[in-house]
Design an enzyme around this catalytic site. Sequence first.
Site, PDB file in Angstrom:
ATOM      1  N   GLU A   1      -6.259   6.788  -1.253  1.00  0.00           N
ATOM      2  CA  GLU A   1      -6.199   5.611  -0.377  1.00  0.00           C
ATOM      3  C   GLU A   1      -6.817   4.394  -1.075  1.00  0.00           C
ATOM      4  O   GLU A   1      -6.264   3.295  -1.025  1.00  0.00           O
ATOM      5  CB  GLU A   1      -6.915   5.871   0.944  1.00  0.00           C
ATOM      6  CG  GLU A   1      -6.241   6.892   1.850  1.00  0.00           C
ATOM      7  CD  GLU A   1      -4.821   6.508   2.218  1.00  0.00           C
ATOM      8  OE1 GLU A   1      -4.554   5.318   2.452  1.00  0.00           O
ATOM      9  OE2 GLU A   1      -3.957   7.404   2.250  1.00  0.00           O
TER      10      GLU A   1
ATOM     11  N   HIS B   1       0.839  -1.201   0.000  1.00  0.00           N
ATOM     12  CA  HIS B   1       0.000   0.000   0.000  1.00  0.00           C
ATOM     13  C   HIS B   1       0.879   1.259   0.000  1.00  0.00           C
ATOM     14  O   HIS B   1       0.653   2.187  -0.764  1.00  0.00           O
ATOM     15  CB  HIS B   1      -0.904  -0.041   1.239  1.00  0.00           C
ATOM     16  CG  HIS B   1      -1.707   1.188   1.478  1.00  0.00           C
ATOM     17  ND1 HIS B   1      -3.055   1.252   1.231  1.00  0.00           N
ATOM     18  CD2 HIS B   1      -1.360   2.402   1.943  1.00  0.00           C
ATOM     19  CE1 HIS B   1      -3.493   2.460   1.526  1.00  0.00           C
ATOM     20  NE2 HIS B   1      -2.491   3.184   1.973  1.00  0.00           N
ATOM     21  N   GLU B   2       1.908   1.239   0.852  1.00  0.00           N
ATOM     22  CA  GLU B   2       2.797   2.407   0.914  1.00  0.00           C
ATOM     23  C   GLU B   2       3.561   2.574  -0.387  1.00  0.00           C
ATOM     24  O   GLU B   2       3.803   3.690  -0.841  1.00  0.00           O
ATOM     25  CB  GLU B   2       3.770   2.279   2.088  1.00  0.00           C
ATOM     26  CG  GLU B   2       3.109   2.275   3.455  1.00  0.00           C
ATOM     27  CD  GLU B   2       2.120   3.406   3.621  1.00  0.00           C
ATOM     28  OE1 GLU B   2       2.346   4.493   3.078  1.00  0.00           O
ATOM     29  OE2 GLU B   2       1.084   3.188   4.271  1.00  0.00           O
TER      30      GLU B   2
ATOM     31  N   HIS C   1       1.687   4.501  -2.842  1.00  0.00           N
ATOM     32  CA  HIS C   1       1.776   5.953  -2.652  1.00  0.00           C
ATOM     33  C   HIS C   1       3.049   6.488  -3.291  1.00  0.00           C
ATOM     34  O   HIS C   1       3.052   7.546  -3.914  1.00  0.00           O
ATOM     35  CB  HIS C   1       1.776   6.300  -1.163  1.00  0.00           C
ATOM     36  CG  HIS C   1       0.419   6.215  -0.535  1.00  0.00           C
ATOM     37  ND1 HIS C   1      -0.692   6.757  -1.098  1.00  0.00           N
ATOM     38  CD2 HIS C   1       0.006   5.650   0.627  1.00  0.00           C
ATOM     39  CE1 HIS C   1      -1.739   6.537  -0.329  1.00  0.00           C
ATOM     40  NE2 HIS C   1      -1.343   5.857   0.728  1.00  0.00           N
TER      41      HIS C   1
END
Lengths: 85, 577
Positions: free
Chosen positions: B253, B173-174, B177
């Site tokens: 997100e 997930h990071e 980003h």
Amino acid sequence: MFALSEAYPDLKADGNIQTLMEELTSTENKIGFARQSYNDSVMRYNILCEEFPSAIIAGMFQFKQATLFEIENQVERETVKVSFD
Amino acid sequence: LNFFRDQEIAKKKTRKLVYLFLVSVIATGAVLTFVIGIVLNSYMQGDGGQYQSANDSSGALFVLFCIICGTIVLATLYKISSLGKGGEYVAELLGATPVKRENSDPDLKKYINIVEEMSIASGCPVPKIYIMENETGINAFAAGYEIDDCIICVTRGAIEKLSRDELQGVVAHEFSHIFNGDMKLSIKLIGYLFGLLILTQVGRVLMHASGRSSRRSKDGNGIVFVGVAFFVVGGVGYFLGSLIKSSISKQREYLADASAVQFTRNPFGIGGALLKINKLIEGSTIMANKAEEVSHLFFGAPMKMNFASHPSLENRLKRIYPNKKWKEIEQMEVTYPEREVPDPQKEKKEVNNIFNNDALKIATAGTVLSSLSSRKEHIGEITEDNVKAAKNILDSIPQSIKGKIQTTDGAKLIILSFFNGASDFKDSWRYAIFEVALGTLSELSKNEKMELIKKAKKLVLEDQLITPSEFILYYIVKKRLLNERGFYEKKVSHEDAESSLVTLVNFARGGLNNDNYKFKPGEVSKALEMLSRSSLSVKEKALNKLIDVVNEDEEITVLEEEFIRLVCQGFRVPFPL
């Protein structure tokens, strides 16, 4: 390897074995992810080649479709075996 | 493939929202110009301003519009430049510590491996890896302006409470980003919002200023209206901008969640992590004070009541498992990894191992450049005796102290105890404890080191008097921790070296046997600095001379030994035991 550690529960608790298992898992993952990342990129590229508006450019310069990375050889597909002989 | 579609949707929505955002910024400027134009126009007409032609006023309005937009852009650029300091700055702000790439801790090794795997899966370079040791909640963040100076950080809680797959999901997930440049986007949005906020501030200033002047004359009325216009329009623009920003942040997100599934091809990884956050009381809470400022960077909302930057866990989970109802998702089982209870016997063995290494290190210190050392009989190779002696000293130190100096907190206390006189270690231990503690402290970040040195300095200056022993200790600590070295070191002239040596000799003669000796610390440290920059042969001569001086009374006290050690340290020359 994993079967071996199932058969000897003590092995599972040993630090060295744990480190080894972690390294094996990670290495296998890395190979898999590299393949996956390549194939995802190929797919994106192929879609761009067919989609408007990028398809115009692709058509103009005759971009070819890329091929996915696949393993035909059965032996290469199998997971690596580790033995302690 | 469902996750590709999800990503497409999230990207399209952000694009629309970003346009909307930019339009609203420009619209704020336009509306403001319009309102001010009306105010000024009516004011001037009331004043009998018939000389104003329509042409003139539209030109003036254009200039006004440019000024307003210019203000917004300037404020934006200022804010962006102050925020774009890179990921390490954010990590330090939140008290995260860097993780070494070669690590023997199995948990950390796993974490490092996962980061490497995800960097392969996403095609990003491996970022710098950080951990927040004191956080028990499950959370993570990525920070950095450009893709190649990013950092990634997880909490200790995430490493301990998540399974390997779940941690992989969080890290993926990071990475999304980083991959999608979300940090850059959100920094830009914050910058524009700041630009709008500045408008309200301008309005406030104008209102105040005119409030004062209007008492004296009636001219202030127009300015009051202009001020109110700035304040109200800027405020409305800011409010709308924040709303749009928070929905952009939410879309990012969702995008990151979908990308995490793409990178790992395993929805149960990130899904399990989100479920655990939902089930645990501590959830994704972050204790660090500054967490609120950067809440948009985190994996889960760092504050319980923060819905501005993150969609609710329910919505995120529903998107990850599109075929399940919320009830079903809520009842999914989560399992926590078994954690080994640390075995005291084993730990003791490890500590001993570390100490054997230290003994070796201390003993080796004496071998290199040995011609400089005074103990001419000990010169040369590391002898068995040397190692044994060092080991004996270390072995004789009680376990309780050993345990302390292995942790940074304990080591800090020990070092400080040398300064306030609370330490009453045996003379033979003093150096060993001091050395090992300093070794432990070398892991600290620069800020922490500076803080420790400051504390030590305070203790030294407490009694208004710097004794030679305090000076020596302080100097060693500073030298060892900061390890400063200039790019270009100027050669020292022969006369300077000579006079520096005289200063040191005087200090050694006078100060080492008399604690009330008066001396100028600046002078002595300058002399040390000078000599440390001179050539090796000069250093050798100086060191031999000092050793002779110390040896004049045929007896070497602890302080004298420490002094020689300090000099060796300053010269970057090892000292034998």
